[in-house]
Write an enzyme that holds these catalytic residues in place. Structure first.
Site, PDB file in Angstrom:
ATOM      1  N   ASP A  98       0.951  -1.106   0.028  1.00 35.12           N
ATOM      2  CA  ASP A  98       0.165  -0.160  -0.117  1.00 35.12           C
ATOM      3  C   ASP A  98       0.927   1.325   0.002  1.00 35.12           C
ATOM      4  OD1 ASP A  98      -2.394   1.756   0.452  1.00 35.12           O
ATOM      5  OD2 ASP A  98      -3.160  -0.386   1.404  1.00 35.12           O
ATOM      6  N   GLU A 257      -6.522   4.193  -5.844  1.00 32.68           N
ATOM      7  CA  GLU A 257      -8.024   4.378  -5.091  1.00 32.68           C
ATOM      8  C   GLU A 257      -8.337   5.850  -5.620  1.00 32.68           C
ATOM      9  OE1 GLU A 257      -9.888   4.476  -0.563  1.00 32.68           O
ATOM     10  OE2 GLU A 257      -7.904   5.366  -1.110  1.00 32.68           O
TER      11      GLU A 257
HETATM   12  C1  GLC Z   1      -7.888   4.834   2.079  1.00 27.75           C
HETATM   13  C2  GLC Z   1      -7.781   3.876   2.865  1.00 27.75           C
HETATM   14  C3  GLC Z   1      -8.789   3.952   4.133  1.00 27.75           C
HETATM   15  C4  GLC Z   1      -7.719   5.014   4.964  1.00 27.75           C
HETATM   16  C5  GLC Z   1      -7.642   6.397   4.090  1.00 27.75           C
HETATM   17  C6  GLC Z   1      -6.690   7.288   4.790  1.00 27.75           C
HETATM   18  O1  GLC Z   1      -9.037   5.316   1.883  1.00 27.75           O
HETATM   19  O2  GLC Z   1      -8.343   2.821   2.021  1.00 27.75           O
HETATM   20  O3  GLC Z   1      -8.535   2.687   5.005  1.00 27.75           O
HETATM   21  O4  GLC Z   1      -8.664   5.245   6.199  1.00 27.75           O
HETATM   22  O5  GLC Z   1      -7.309   6.275   2.996  1.00 27.75           O
HETATM   23  O6  GLC Z   1      -5.180   6.800   4.442  1.00 27.75           O
END
Ligand code: GLC
Ligand code: CA
Length: 557
Positions: A98, A257
């Site tokens: 990640d 994302e």
């Molecule tokens: C993304 C992650 C989530 C996290 C956020 C802040 O949306 O998937 O779990 O809280 O980013 O990093």
């Protein structure tokens, strides 16, 4: 379309804290993951994304990183990580980490140095502003509630920006020195042999400048971050630079994302030739029904809604890219609890949902436990909840006049903890996840929903997922199922979710009855070859498929 090495793969997400605990401290860890690689291989997994395992205070469960170059001791050591990469390679499984670079932790040394010297090199890594006349610089509301501004420790007149939690200060991407540090770190990891990254919250790295207020959208006088993001242009400069400096030279796989992308952005973001990322998630159905008023205003995603969302994305992306398809992740309730109407999540319905999303055009992802049909976990008191987002939404619901029971009901439905309860390995104590006390309670249904029982049962959800994976990977159907396009079939027919996957030389029909009552559906052409169904009996008569409740079939025409 050009053939790409990862298009025929199947990907899996692990939430390390909840996957497998090797040393009895109640927290899942890297040795635990390594011990289960064979189970993942058996399922047919090729790409494995781990949610963050870097050194972190775990204020947002690792999405608050204090050291990008070290593994948090709760998860293991760097040797464990190297071993995971090597053991993965042996099995043909690429490890994906990640990449959380919109923000770091307030315990990162950059932030500590920024507090010591806000005007120095590290102060400029963040967005630090003066409080003028007692007023915060802007009225933006953080994703986890309250203003995005927090007092800079040691400085009464200064505040720093955090669009997520106050322990997650935003990094200033406008600063080239910060970007250099990030690229150095990414390349360091890729040089270690990672297959790539899932890229967290990336759409937030570009802020609309100069900072101004936006219209308030709740009684708190604040304005949601989306209003600012809507005005932020030019993120492509950062993303293109990151691709050129890090991902492209390593031929890395990346998945972003990304929320709310516009159709015209698709080629830039995930274009096959030179997208910023290899792929990005389809969140169209995830965000369906969300409300500016928080969870209290949210609407259910019924089968017709689900179908409309998924098909809209498929149409939007077309052949311009390869989207990543999910029904859940660590930020969402369980897919079978969200997309199957309440009370109807039988094994048949779970298998239907699995088939519908898995065979869409794009890369299929399985989130840990999804392959067992894991469900939302009941909560009886707010003290049982860990998720910072759910704790905030609970307060928002109470402030909006909901009773405690109603607010708790919403938490049970939407909390991120639903996906974060420990993996259900077997029917022994704590579902075989740990010999100690699990950091988050195990879902009580582990006695009957667990991997060991399902591995022995040819009709289990797990066994069905294995068949799905095999079908998706069967070279005989790659023309349609990997590279082919998607055309909806009878999209107007209520609770029928059906589509063709059309390759150059073959057509496959996925035909599902997304409701509990039977339904007859006319077939568009004779069935040449029945490839899969979730129920033992398939009745095709005179050009009609007589589908039982929640029956789905996959057939070559
Ligand atoms: C993304 C992650 C989530 C996290 C956020 C802040 O949306 O998937 O779990 O809280 O980013 O990093
Ligand atoms: Ca452990």
């Amino acid at each position: 379309m050009k053939k790409i090495w990862w298009h025929d793969k199947v990907a899996y997400q692990i939430y390390p804290k909840s996957f497998c605990d090797s040393n009895g401290d109640g927290i899942g860890d890297l040795p635990g993951i390594i011990s289960r690689l064979d189970a993942l291989k058996e399922l047919g997994i090729d790409l494995l994304w781990l949610s963050p395992i870097y050194v972190s205070p775990l204020a947002d469960q690792g999405y608050d990183i204090a050291d990008y170059y070290a593994i948090d001791p709760r998860f293991g050591t760097m040797e464990d990580m190297d071993r995971l990469i090597a053991e993965g390679k042996k099995r043909g499984i690429g490890i994906i980490m990640d990449l959380v670079v919109n923000h770091c932790s307030d315990e990162h040394e950059w932030f500590k140095k920024a507090c010591e010297d806000p005007d120095g090199r590290y102060g400029k890594f963040f967005y630090i502003k003066k409080i003028e006349n007692g007023k915060l610089p802007t009225n933006w509301r953080s994703y986890f509630g309250g203003p995005v501004w927090e007092k800079l420790p040691g400085h009464d007149d200064l505040v720093y920006l955090h669009v997520f939690h106050k322990k997650q200060p935003d990094l200033n991407w406008e600063n080239p020195e910060l970007r250099e540090e990030i690229y150095k770190m990414i390349n360091w990891w890729l040089d270690k042999g990672l297959a790539g990254f899932r890229i967290d919250a990336i759409i937030n790295i570009k802020k609309a400048l100069p900072f101004v207020d936006y219209p308030a959208d709740r009684d708190d006088g604040l304005s949601k971050i989306d209003n600012m993001l809507h005005e932020a242009h030019g993120i492509g400069d950062f993303l293109g630079e990151m691709r050129d400096r890090c991902f492209a030279p390593h031929n890395a796989f990346t998945v972003g994302e990304v929320f709310n992308e516009k159709e015209e952005d698709i080629p830039d973001f995930i274009g096959v030739e030179n997208g910023y990322f290899s792929s990005m998630y389809d969140f169209n159905e995830t965000i369906f029904g969300h409300s500016d008023d928080g969870w209290a205003g949210a609407k259910d995603c019924l089968p017709e809604d689900y179908k409309a969302c998924v098909f809209a994305t498929q149409k939007k992306v077309g052949f311009n890219g390869f989207i990543s398809n999910i029904i859940e992740n660590h930020d969402e309730p369980r897919g079978v609890s969200r997309y199957i109407p309440e009370g109807e999540a039988t094994d048949a319905a779970k298998k239907l949902l699995a088939t519908e999303y898995f065979l869409l055009r794009g890369l299929p992802w399985i989130y840990q436990g999804q392959e067992l049909g894991m469900e939302n976990c009941p909560v009886s008191d707010i003290s049982e909840v860990d998720d910072i987002s759910a704790l905030n939404e609970y307060k928002v619901a109470l402030a909006a006049g909901k009773t405690k029971a109603e607010a708790l009901h919403l938490v049970g439905k939407y909390s991120r903890d639903n996906a974060r309860t420990p993996y259900q390995w077997d029917a022994s104590a704590n579902a075989g996840f740990t010999t100690g006390k699990p950091w988050l309670p195990v879902n009580p249904n582990y006695k009957w929903i667990n991997r060991k029982a399902q591995a022995q049962d040819p009709d289990s959800v797990l066994s069905y997922y294995k068949k799905l994976v095999q079908l998706r990977k069967d070279p005989a159907y790659a023309d349609a199922l990997i590279e082919g396009g998607l055309i909806p079939y009878l999209p107007e027919r209520k609770n029928v979710m059906a589509y063709f996957r059309k390759g150059e030389s073959q057509t496959i029909l996925v035909l599902g009855n997304f409701q509990k009552d039977p339904q007859d559906v006319e077939l568009p052409a004779p069935v040449k070859n029945l490839l899969l169904s979730n129920l033992p009996e398939v009745v095709l008569e005179g050009g009609t498929a007589r589908l039982q409740g929640y029956q789905i079939l996959v057939a070559e025409l």
